[in-house]
Design an enzyme around this catalytic site. Sequence first.
Site, short mmCIF file in Angstrom:
data_model
loop_
_atom_site.label_atom_id
_atom_site.label_comp_id
_atom_site.label_asym_id
_atom_site.label_seq_id
_atom_site.Cartn_x
_atom_site.Cartn_y
_atom_site.Cartn_z
NE ARG A 100 73.49 78.20 73.41
CZ ARG A 100 72.80 79.42 72.59
NH1 ARG A 100 72.29 79.71 71.97
NH2 ARG A 100 72.84 80.06 73.53
CG HIS A 102 69.96 83.25 67.18
ND1 HIS A 102 69.39 82.68 68.26
CD2 HIS A 102 70.02 84.24 67.32
CE1 HIS A 102 68.69 84.17 68.25
NE2 HIS A 102 68.98 84.95 68.61
CG HIS A 126 69.70 82.38 75.96
ND1 HIS A 126 69.84 83.88 76.14
CD2 HIS A 126 70.41 82.05 75.20
CE1 HIS A 126 70.78 84.15 74.98
NE2 HIS A 126 70.91 83.14 74.14
CG HIS A 161 50.43 82.82 38.15
ND1 HIS A 161 50.90 82.79 38.81
CD2 HIS A 161 50.68 83.62 37.17
CE1 HIS A 161 52.26 83.04 38.34
NE2 HIS A 161 52.03 83.66 37.40
NE ARG A 180 67.26 83.90 73.86
CZ ARG A 180 68.03 84.82 73.50
NH1 ARG A 180 68.34 85.67 73.24
NH2 ARG A 180 68.50 84.38 71.49
CD GLU A 181 66.12 87.25 69.72
OE1 GLU A 181 67.50 86.90 69.55
OE2 GLU A 181 65.77 88.09 69.42
CB THR A 194 73.89 89.26 67.29
OG1 THR A 194 74.49 88.29 67.44
CG2 THR A 194 73.65 89.65 68.45
CG HIS A 210 68.90 88.89 65.39
ND1 HIS A 210 68.45 89.45 65.75
CD2 HIS A 210 69.30 87.75 65.95
CE1 HIS A 210 67.88 88.98 67.26
NE2 HIS A 210 69.32 88.10 67.02
#
Lengths: 469, 469
Positions: free
Chosen positions: A184, A245, A124, A342, A63-64, A218, A247
């Site tokens: 939802r 959610h 969605h 390291h 979806r996204e 968003t 971004h």
Amino acid sequence: MCPPEDKPVANGNEEMVAIDLASAVKTNGHLNGGEKDKKGFYNRPSDFLSNTSNWQIIESTLREGEQFANAFFDLETKIKIAKALDEFGVEWIELTSPAASPESRAHCEAICNLGLKRSKILTHIRCHMDDARIAVETGVDGVDVVIGTSSFLREHSHGKDMSWITKTAIEVIQFVKSKGIEIRFSSEDSFRSELVDLLSIYRTVDKIGVNRVGVADTVGCADPRQVYELVRTLRGVVSCDIECHFHNDTGCAIANAYAALEAGATHIDTSVLGIGERNGITPLGGLIARMMVADPEYVKSKYNLTMLREVENIVAEAVEIQVPFNNYITGFCAFTHKAGIHAKAILANPSTYEILNPADFGMTRYVSIGHRLTGWNAVKSRVEQLNLTLTDEQIKDATAKIKELADVRTQSMEDVDMILRIYHTAVQEGKLKVGQSAVLDRLLEEHVNSRETSPNRNAKRQRVEEASA
Amino acid sequence: MCPPEDKPVANGNEEMVAIDLASAVKTNGHLNGGEKDKKGFYNRPSDFLSNTSNWQIIESTLREGEQFANAFFDLETKIKIAKALDEFGVEWIELTSPAASPESRAHCEAICNLGLKRSKILTHIRCHMDDARIAVETGVDGVDVVIGTSSFLREHSHGKDMSWITKTAIEVIQFVKSKGIEIRFSSEDSFRSELVDLLSIYRTVDKIGVNRVGVADTVGCADPRQVYELVRTLRGVVSCDIECHFHNDTGCAIANAYAALEAGATHIDTSVLGIGERNGITPLGGLIARMMVADPEYVKSKYNLTMLREVENIVAEAVEIQVPFNNYITGFCAFTHKAGIHAKAILANPSTYEILNPADFGMTRYVSIGHRLTGWNAVKSRVEQLNLTLTDEQIKDATAKIKELADVRTQSMEDVDMILRIYHTAVQEGKLKVGQSAVLDRLLEEHVNSRETSPNRNAKRQRVEEASA
């Protein structure tokens, strides 16, 4: 001790474990130190609200992720991705709205019919009855409704006021619930919405029985303290689950997800490699890396972690991108150690410079000591690991040769080991003394020539070079 | 209102602005809405401790970045990077220890002799007098001393106890200060060290006059709330500046830097594209993206933001990596908007779906409406922007053509505009009616052929395609 009765428990997943305070005492990954070292001083007592040991993934690559600039998935690709996500073990897979196009609807129905083993299917949609009527006919387990609540979106996107939003939300929620499907309700651009409006609509939809409310950053503007405050406040207003959610425009998508869980959120949206609008959202692998530090046993019990690289490769290929060089867990250098100090310590104990154990993800560690910035101390550690007997002077001499060869081409660990073994043998046999660089060159050349035909060695070399390429 | 007298002010930078409560009232980037929208509800009143409008960058591409798997910088490359960072405007550039090799020492001296306009030079050494004696002879403005304080590192790296560490730290600090050079003392792996040990040594070195203390999340395990707590606690213990260094193994390096500044830290370590050990540290561009949301005017006043892409390209080329597809600000899709609902709103007002203004970084927005998931509403918005007069039916007809062409190749905004203008003209001239797809095809072909020879158009097309490639 039990969670309070009104404590929301992520629903829709039979395998969800209840909050267990014993497991909620966090450990810092694969720590091998003494007992007193198993917890760093910041492993505070478990927070009462925290869900960092009780959460679910809503995987939104389909979806996204489909809103990513390069993404145009055909059905075959979508099925491949959905099956891989199911095998990885995400609890939910979210799909593009079936109202977007006849093709999207057909894809949604096809994926619902796959009969995935573990993942349930969401779609969605906009907060609109037209979309809801289509969605409930596709066979999905749940519907995710979204509407913009910030003044920006109310003014420039859909043009509706809060009372219209509330009225429509109630209508859509009651309709979807009447079909026996989970629902939802999410605001969009939550962090630029009016707090009172936001809490008011969340309280309303919670009262009429929504399964989850969603908080969405968003535009990617939120920071972890804002997220913690909003989710914590919301936790006191609604009794349903809370989905978040985030971004990633300003680099906080993973940290915000973690802060949301600490504040009592129950579900986090992810996409594979973070693909989505603009530079995307919380990446699946990045969230896993973060949560492995919080509660490794919980994460390992839920997900098939060795699938992560394969899932990422499938998606990277589908959208024609390279996995970023610095990707969490699977980036080519995620477990590469280079500086002399390291390298020396990691050879003695990987926990010195690793919070994640590469083996948990089917990855391997790469200790880079065959380069021109290497230190003789790192080489000495390796000499000791190989049980070779060399004086410091001899080790410094061998290190000089490693640096000389590394000026031409970076030497793999196998190359370094070969040099050290040959050096050691030659010294033992009286064939080599400190400073006889030409003699060492000849011995190395003889050895390489004698092994050039070994297929096993070549395969190993190729593997090592790929790992460090 | 002034900061309290004991408020630390980042030192060593004449251009540092004092805390100004007027500018500390944050704005959410380039918001174009009404006055009441200029602050989201989470733009809380300024925090007393917060330094999000008063901080400096310690740019460590030439130290931490040199520990990246692919990094082997020659002097020419180091000079190129240092000059680009200076032009960008970072306050400090940190270099690999001159004690690492004769070559490192020569490079350090050469960079100190460049006479950079703005950036001062630091070098990073172990907490050892041998290293300190070399460092003070190179011409650096400051020396950054580090030693591992976690039990992991004390046991498996240097093998020293806290009293040895304290004694040596005092000796090194007093020696460097006696040469008139700035000095920082940092612990390593701070978040897995004993809190009391840590605070104790910081208090000691603060009392003997160290310029900064450093907190380092060497393994990338810390989360923003831990960082906030530790830095806030430390802020009450020392009066000197506080520098923070965050690895990104679990995706919190940018958010941790922000939390540290909120808690009163003054300096953040970065590297270009985040390169460093394993998957690296807080990236320069990512920190800038984050801080632009907190205080855009402050960030714009300090740094030459349009240089960011060039600095990143120089480093990416030097270490032979691609800039990640999802890189902050400069990633190819950072300002690409695709979903129909996003495209429609962003055309009306960019603030709807953008928290950063691409123009601030010399970047351009790309609204993707020429793809097969486009919506006729997004196309309608564009029609209105272009001042064309088309009915909804005509717009839907034109959208169908755009989707058809996009099935072959994604259409740029310029392509979409061309289709709409031709459609409009043809309708006005009575040459085209809804549904005459073949007629439209012919008109488009004629137009393309007539412009094929225009060099200006080709250059523009190339630019647009590059931006979306």
